[in-house]
Write a protein that holds these residues in place. Structure first.
Motif: not given
Length: 451
Positions: A162, A196-197, A199-200, A204, A222-223, A226
């Motif tokens: 990220e 930290e993803d 896409e997620v 957000a 969730e970031a 994943v």
């Protein structure tokens, strides 16, 4: 040791943290190395002891191996107003840290090729009060630079999944991360990942404001979960050594434990701020407490402690990420726009020991998490334990002394701290680097290369 080698220094401690527990020791040091250790009432080589300087560790103090902090942003050169090697390594020494490994950002240039590494070494060499190693960086398009950096002595490579917060160190797409992992595996180095993803994160909520709860929602668990799953899958496919930086989401402990049980070469760190603070206690506008990933709820904190106890998390390092007070936006308290980073290089041992002691955890465990384990993860040779042949790096620690942190007393260049006015237990009273006490005036640190 041979009888013709003399000790320069003899240290006696009734309590010392050794690889197999705590005990009484007398240590003979020659040429900056631990030459001999006598346990209990045993004596050192008498011939070698003649004429040596003798240091007695106080009865209320414990002799520790010097700590190893493998996650420090020194930001020098280029953003030395944020920190710098002189201030960072003084702070490290004051906190009992005798070895740091510097991150490839936020310096200018970032350490993404050999020329940048050499620039950083030239800047660090005359300023270091402790020993300093370096991470390389993995960014889009520099796969061909990874092996030369490895051959030049970096301890591994850092990437982001990220936005890093600085434009000169962009994140990798998961596919390029796996490509770089395959390259790094070919010479048995390690990829360390800010997990930290993207896409997620893109899905957000966006935030710019003073409410900590709003900021927390912008960087959901969730970031992390994943992104860590992506790292595990790519490490499985490539066989690389992979390391998860600054674990914040305890939700990921189960998949991490399963990956380790499967034999994937995965290690994990967390940081003092995730083990001390809880989201519930952070006031709105307190941007001193902003970090990425963020500090989460009390139940999450306790699960991280359990992850350390059961071995799912390997080590504790600072993620010392300082900035100027202006970048923290202390006047507006805008979490969305403020720089994310918490400075704790000088305070880590006291912070962690304070919390560990409340939970009945022994000092030997804290030392393992903060010295031998990070040395092992980063493969920093001859550090992290009081053992014959290792560098004579020590911290003298008064575990029962209580004191109050004052940001203005710290060696950090920018004396703002999330821990200001916090009372902690345990104080480092002196630090020894390769047999010589750190005097905070004469830099004697050396630059380290991976072997």
């Amino acid at each position: 040791m041979s009888n013709d080698a003399s000790f320069d220094l003899i240290i006696h401690a009734e309590k010392a943290v050794l690889p197999d527990g705590t005990g009484s020791v007398t240590i003979g040091v020659t040429d900056g190395k631990i030459a001999e250790i006598a346990r209990g009432g045993q004596d050192l080589d008498a011939a070698a002891s003649a004429g040596a300087k003798v240091v007695e560790v106080g009865a209320d103090e414990v002799l520790l191996p010097g700590l190893v902090d493998s996650h420090v942003h020194v930001n020098d050169p280029g953003r030395a107003e944020w920190e710098g090697f002189a201030s960072a390594t003084r702070a490290a020494a004051a906190g009992g840290v005798t070895t740091i490994v510097d991150m490839p950002l936020n310096s200018l240039p970032p350490t993404v090729d050999v020329a940048a590494l050499e620039t950083k070494r030239e800047v660090a060499a005359p300023k270091a009060f402790v020993d300093v190693g370096f991470w390389g960086g993995a960014i889009p398009g520099n796969t061909a630079d990874l092996r030369p950096l490895h051959e030049a002595g970096v301890f591994g490579f850092k990437c982001f999944l990220e936005d890093s917060g600085v434009e000169e160190f962009p994140p990798l797409e998961p596919a390029e991360m796996q490509t770089d992992m395959a390259e790094i595996a070919s010479f048995d180095s390690m990829l360390i990942v800010h997990a930290e993803d993207h896409e997620v994160m893109s899905a957000a909520p966006k935030n710019s404001g003073p409410k900590f709860a709003d900021f927390l929602a912008t960087r959901p668990r969730e970031a992390e979960n994943v992104a860590i799953g992506r790292v595990i899958d790519a490490a499985r496919a490539t066989g690389v050594r992979a390391h998860i930086l600054h674990l914040s989401s305890a939700d990921s402990l189960e998949q991490i434990a399963a990956a380790k049980a499967e034999g994937i070469r995965l290690t994990v760190e967390t940081c003092p701020h995730y083990l001390v603070f809880t989201a519930e206690e952070i006031p709105d506008g307190a941007t001193t407490h902003k970090c990425c990933p963020p500090i989460r709820e009390e139940s999450n904190r306790e699960a991280l402690w359990q992850g350390l106890i059961d071995g799912t998390i390997d080590c504790i390092v600072s993620d010392h990420s300082p900035s100027t007070a202006e970048l923290k936006l202390l006047d507006t308290g805008d979490f969305g726009a403020a720089w994310g980073g918490i400075s704790s290089l000088q305070l880590g041992l006291s912070l962690v020991w304070t919390e560990a002691a409340k939970r009945g955890i022994e000092l030997t465990e804290v030392v393992r998490w903060m010295s031998s384990a990070p040395a092992s993860v980063a493969r920093v040779s001859n550090k992290g334990a009081i053992a014959e042949g290792n560098d004579a790096d020590f911290a003298v620690f008064a575990p029962d002394e209580e004191w109050t942190v004052h940001a203005t007393d710290l060696y950090h260049r920018n004396q703002i701290s999330a821990y200001d006015a916090r009372t902690v237990r345990g104080r480092v009273t002196s630090t020894v680097l390769r047999g010589t006490p750190v005097d905070f005036e004469t830099p004697t640190g050396r630059l380290l290369q991976a072997r």
